[in-house]
Every structure is written in structure tokens, then in C-alpha cells.
Write an enzyme that holds these catalytic residues in place. Structure first.
Site, PDB file in Angstrom:
ATOM      1  N   GLU A 102      35.585 -18.136  11.395  1.00  0.00           N
ATOM      2  CA  GLU A 102      34.868 -17.694  10.177  1.00  0.00           C
ATOM      3  C   GLU A 102      33.398 -18.425  10.130  1.00  0.00           C
ATOM      4  O   GLU A 102      32.406 -17.685  10.206  1.00  0.00           O
ATOM      5  CB  GLU A 102      35.483 -18.165   8.807  1.00  0.00           C
ATOM      6  CG  GLU A 102      36.670 -17.858   8.465  1.00  0.00           C
ATOM      7  CD  GLU A 102      37.848 -18.403   9.185  1.00  0.00           C
ATOM      8  OE1 GLU A 102      37.705 -19.068  10.003  1.00  0.00           O
ATOM      9  OE2 GLU A 102      39.191 -18.672   8.283  1.00  0.00           O
ATOM     10  N   ALA A 104      63.657 -15.979  37.869  1.00  0.00           N
ATOM     11  CA  ALA A 104      63.208 -15.132  39.016  1.00  0.00           C
ATOM     12  C   ALA A 104      64.605 -14.678  39.861  1.00  0.00           C
ATOM     13  O   ALA A 104      65.142 -15.558  40.236  1.00  0.00           O
ATOM     14  CB  ALA A 104      62.254 -15.544  39.863  1.00  0.00           C
ATOM     15  N   ALA A 122      69.027 -18.159  44.080  1.00  0.00           N
ATOM     16  CA  ALA A 122      69.050 -18.972  45.431  1.00  0.00           C
ATOM     17  C   ALA A 122      70.136 -18.661  46.333  1.00  0.00           C
ATOM     18  O   ALA A 122      71.201 -18.244  45.982  1.00  0.00           O
ATOM     19  CB  ALA A 122      69.020 -20.648  44.967  1.00  0.00           C
ATOM     20  N   GLU A 175      60.313 -23.440  33.628  1.00  0.00           N
ATOM     21  CA  GLU A 175      60.709 -22.661  34.944  1.00  0.00           C
ATOM     22  C   GLU A 175      61.594 -23.880  35.710  1.00  0.00           C
ATOM     23  O   GLU A 175      61.047 -24.734  36.189  1.00  0.00           O
ATOM     24  CB  GLU A 175      59.204 -22.743  35.944  1.00  0.00           C
ATOM     25  CG  GLU A 175      58.220 -21.686  35.399  1.00  0.00           C
ATOM     26  CD  GLU A 175      57.324 -21.550  36.428  1.00  0.00           C
ATOM     27  OE1 GLU A 175      57.427 -21.599  37.524  1.00  0.00           O
ATOM     28  OE2 GLU A 175      55.936 -21.248  35.769  1.00  0.00           O
ATOM     29  N   ALA A 221      71.054 -24.992  36.311  1.00  0.00           N
ATOM     30  CA  ALA A 221      71.534 -26.176  35.360  1.00  0.00           C
ATOM     31  C   ALA A 221      70.868 -26.422  33.918  1.00  0.00           C
ATOM     32  O   ALA A 221      71.223 -26.220  32.829  1.00  0.00           O
ATOM     33  CB  ALA A 221      71.585 -27.474  36.116  1.00  0.00           C
TER      34      ALA A 221
HETATM   35  C1  AOF Z   1      40.824 -20.808  10.027  1.00  0.00           C
HETATM   36  N1  AOF Z   1      40.031 -20.194  10.946  1.00  0.00           N
HETATM   37  O1  AOF Z   1      39.663 -20.160  13.245  1.00  0.00           O
HETATM   38  C2  AOF Z   1      41.472 -21.372  12.433  1.00  0.00           C
HETATM   39  C3  AOF Z   1      42.254 -21.953  11.542  1.00  0.00           C
HETATM   40  O2  AOF Z   1      41.642 -29.455  12.968  1.00  0.00           O
HETATM   41  P1  AOF Z   1      40.901 -28.104  12.750  1.00  0.00           P
HETATM   42  O3  AOF Z   1      39.899 -28.304  11.635  1.00  0.00           O
HETATM   43  O4  AOF Z   1      40.563 -27.320  13.797  1.00  0.00           O
HETATM   44  O5  AOF Z   1      42.161 -27.457  11.954  1.00  0.00           O
HETATM   45  C4  AOF Z   1      43.103 -26.667  12.443  1.00  0.00           C
HETATM   46  C5  AOF Z   1      44.005 -25.807  11.560  1.00  0.00           C
HETATM   47  O6  AOF Z   1      43.177 -24.953  10.763  1.00  0.00           O
HETATM   48  C6  AOF Z   1      45.063 -25.178  12.271  1.00  0.00           C
HETATM   49  O7  AOF Z   1      46.303 -25.871  12.270  1.00  0.00           O
HETATM   50  C7  AOF Z   1      45.224 -23.916  11.260  1.00  0.00           C
HETATM   51  O8  AOF Z   1      45.963 -24.162   9.790  1.00  0.00           O
HETATM   52  C8  AOF Z   1      43.787 -23.700  10.850  1.00  0.00           C
HETATM   53  N2  AOF Z   1      43.115 -22.718  11.808  1.00  0.00           N
HETATM   54  N3  AOF Z   1      41.929 -21.709  10.367  1.00  0.00           N
HETATM   55  O9  AOF Z   1      40.584 -20.713   8.918  1.00  0.00           O
HETATM   56  C9  AOF Z   1      40.402 -20.646  12.393  1.00  0.00           C
HETATM   57  N4  AOF Z   1      41.628 -21.812  14.024  1.00  0.00           N
HETATM   58 ZN    ZN Z   2      39.012 -22.922   9.109  1.00  0.00          ZN
END
Ligand code: AOF
Ligand code: ZN
EC number: 3.5.4.26
Length: 370
Positions: free
Chosen positions: A58, A160, A168, A301, A305
Site C-alpha cells: 500500500e 524423484a 535409488a 529433499e 527414511a
Molecule cells: C500489509 N501490506 O504489503 C504486507 C503486510 O514487520 P512488518 O511491518 O513488515 O509487518 C509484517 C506484517 O504485516 C505481516 O506479518 C503481515 O501481517 C502484514 N503484511 N500487510 O498491509 C503488506 N506485507
Molecule cells: Zn502494512
């Protein structure tokens, strides 16, 4: 239920497309895209989140729009945040810019936000609606949603095999079953993952690098650098020493072992211990620990086991199986070590999600149904 217009769908689809640009770089943050339009539906500005610590989608769009943001409509693929994280709240920035209407694809599953962003906007008199193209938005961030709701990463097991499901030869020889294109595809999956998991058996047998060897250009990263996923090695019997190749390659390493190793590992190697009754590394606890480190997507990857143990403990969400046009015979080794079963209803069920050719190999993607 809000009635969305054709224009709303069009711009949200564009915002989703923008969000996907971040798939190799945003973690531990989600991929988010934002479009600003005027009230007649003409594009003003757009943005996508590139890196944690950097501006949110934003903010990039608002900066680009400048004064034109007043009276605008904002389309965001995730609810605008309401909290001070590494950056200040986007909901406040949208309010201050004078945006008139906000359309979000989905609420933010982050408990620090979880609806508060939308409430903040509504209380400021902005027309708010959420849920437009919600499924598509969720599909962009399955790992982030998983970690926010369950504290664990989304786990994808890569395998794979030959057409007869062998990985293998009886003597352990396995290089290379699949072709070059499939291996390149694996590189892209690694690049989109926060961490790569394997076991000490694979390290001792193959001495793999477990890193990303694609360039910025190959990943389409403009001005951003390739991120090396954390390498996580399960070494229940403390068999590893620093001479294996992966320990001298750059990038973080987590060594999940039984006790502190007597060997001196480089500083980028962190050791972690939590064993279960059988004195093997407790894999469920390891997933919780990786969640606490911010790992959204874990790419496995491993040998048969560890693959078998993860499947039996219901820790695998998704399978990506590359299947080569080869027959290796019944003496060769299978995909996952599991105890002998006697009824079909004991078999682990899969739900096919995608099947395609990658070079000369097949790539089958399935969700695991426990
Ligand atoms: C938004 N717009 O583009 C993203 C959001 O540590 P910060 O400030 O980058 O916050 C990370 C948190 O903000 C992330 O865990 C998620 O909840 C939100 N991400 N929110 O409005 C964005 N990347
Ligand atoms: Zn944000």
C-alpha cells in the site's frame, strides 16, 4: 455479501498478479499487491511488497500516487495492517491519504492484525469490503497462513523416482534419475522456500549443497538479491562433521541433532536439540521451532527414511514428485520407508492437484490426505 463489479474483479486480479512478484523475496512476510484507481476505475498507481523491513504494498502505491490518492479506491490482496511491525500501519497511511474505498481480498491471519486493519478503516469513515477473490489470495500465501494459524510451516516433500516409484539402486546409487529441466524446476522451488530440510543420510551419501544456484536474472528479480533458504539438517545420531560441502557454503544452517556436536562448526551453523522417546529428533517439535523462526514454506529433499517418518507423523502437506521415464526394477529402493501395511485403507491417500511434463519427466503435485 458485497456485490463486486467487473471493475473490482479486474483490479483485484491485477493486485494478485503484482503480489506474486514477491514470491522469492518477501518471507517471512506474505506476498501482497495493491492497486489504486480513481472513482471511475482508472489506474492511478500500483505496488507490491518486496522484502520484510521494506515498505508494504500500500505504501509503495500511495507514494507513487501522491495527491491523486485523495478519493481513490484501493484494492489490496491482504487486509491493510494495523500494527507497528518493522514498518508503521498501512491502514493509517490509507486514512491519511484520503482514500475513499478499500477492497481487500482476505483478512490478515496475523493475530496482530486479524480484522483490526479493516475496523480502523471503517471507523475512519472509509467504505470497506473484504472477500473479493479470496481463494486466489489464499493460494498465494499458503505457508504464511499456515504459520500464522498453526505456528508451523507448510511442508512440501520433493521426491524423484522412476516410473516404478524407485529412488535409488540397491547399492544406493541415485544420480541422476530425473533430467536437467526437472532439476532446474527444483531450483525454483528451493528459491521460493524459506528453508530446505534433509537428513544426515542424504548429506553423507550425496554431499549436497542444498542451495539456490539461480541468478537474479533467472528468477526475474529486478534490483533484488537471491535469498538462500536456511538449510535444516536432521542428524539424530550426531554423525555429521564440518567437512561436508554444505557447511562451507554461505547461508544459515540449523543442525537438529541429539546433543552439542564435539566438532567445531562455522558460526552460521546453529545447533538445536529436542529428541523423542526413541531418541530421534522430534520432528513435530522441529516444525514448531521452524515456525517460531519465521519459516512459512519448508521444502524437504530427503531420503526414504526421513520422508517416511515425516509422512507417518502426518507432517507433510504436499508432495511434488518428479517421475522419470525409466524402470529401475523391483530390487531398487522405494520412495518412503514405512512399516508393512496389510489393508488398502491404511495407505496414505493423496489428492492430485497438478500433473505436467517438465522436460522429459512428469511432475505430479498432490495434497496429502491423512
Ligand atoms: C500489509 N501490506 O504489503 C504486507 C503486510 O514487520 P512488518 O511491518 O513488515 O509487518 C509484517 C506484517 O504485516 C505481516 O506479518 C503481515 O501481517 C502484514 N503484511 N500487510 O498491509 C503488506 N506485507
Ligand atoms: Zn502494512
Amino acid at each position: 455479501m458485497t456485490n463486486f463489479s467487473q471493475t473490482d474483479y479486474r483490479w483485484m486480479a491485477r493486485a494478485l498478479q503484482l503480489a506474486r512478484n514477491g514470491r522469492f523475496t518477501t518471507s517471512p512476510n506474505p506476498n501482497v499487491g495493491c492497486v489504486l484507481t480513481d472513482s471511475a476505475g482508472h489506474l492511478i498507481a500500483e505496488g507490491w511488497h518486496q522484502q520484510a523491513g521494506g515498505p508494504h504494498a500500500e505504501i509503495i502505491a500511495l507514494r507513487q500516487a501522491g495527491d491523486k490518492a485523495r478519493g481513490a479506491v484501493a484494492y489490496v490482496t491482504l487486509e491493510p495492517c494495523s500494527h507497528f511491525g518493522r514498518t508503521p500501519p498501512c491502514a493509517q497511511a490509507l486514512i491519511q491519504a484520503g482514500v475513499k474505498r478499500v477492497v481487500a481480498a482476505m483478512a490478515d491471519p496475523n493475530p496482530l492484525v486479524a480484522g483490526r486493519g479493516l475496523t480502523m478503516l471503517t471507523e475512519a469513515g472509509i467504505e470497506v469490503s473484504s472477500g473479493l477473490m479470496c481463494e486466489q489470495a489464499q493460494a498465494i500465501n499458503p505457508g504464511f497462513i499456515r504459520r500464522m494459524t498453526q505456528g508451523r510451516p507448510l511442508v512440501t516433500l520433493k521426491l524423484a523416482a522412476s516410473l516404478d516409484g524407485k529412488t535409488a539402486m540397491e547399492n544406493g546409487h541415485s544420480r541422476w534419475i530425473t533430467g536437467e529441466k526437472a532439476r532446474l524446476d527444483v531450483q525454483r522451488h528451493r528459491a521460493a522456500s524459506c528453508a530446505i530440510l534433509t537428513g544426515s543420510g542424504t548429506v553423507m551419501l550425496d554431499d549436497p549443497a542444498l542451495n539456490v544456484r539461480l541468478s537474479e536474472q533467472q528468477l526475474g528479480l529486478d534490483g533484488l538479491t537471491v535469498r538462500q533458504p536456511m538449510r535444516v539438517i536432521v542428524d539424530s545420531r550426531n554423525q555429521l562433521n564440518p567437512d561436508y560441502r554444505l557447511f562451507s557454503l554461505p547461508g544459515e544452517i540449523l543442525l537438529a541433532n541429539k546433543r552439542v556436536s564435539p566438532h567445531l562448526f562455522a558460526r552460521q551453523v546453529r545447533q538445536w536439540h529436542c529428541t523423542d522417546q526413541g531418541s530421534r529428533v522430534n520432528l513435530a517439535a522441529l516444525m514448531d521451532f521452524l515456525g517460531s523462526l519465521g519459516v512459512n514454506n519448508l521444502w524437504v529433499e530427503s531420503g526414504a527414511a526421513l520422508a517416511g517418518a515425516l509422512l507417518q507423523q502426518k507432517l507433510v502437506d504436499k508432495l511434488v514428485l518428479y517421475q522419470a521415464p525409466k524402470l529401475m526394477g523391483d530390487k531398487a529402493k522405494g520412495l518412503a520407508l514405512m512399516p508393512s501395511l496389510s489393508h488398502m485403507d491404511e495407505a496414505i491417500g493423496l489428492d492430485w492437484q497438478d500433473i505436467r511434463m517438465v522436460g522429459e519427466d512428469l511432475r505430479l503435485t498432490a495434497r496429502v490426505c491423512y
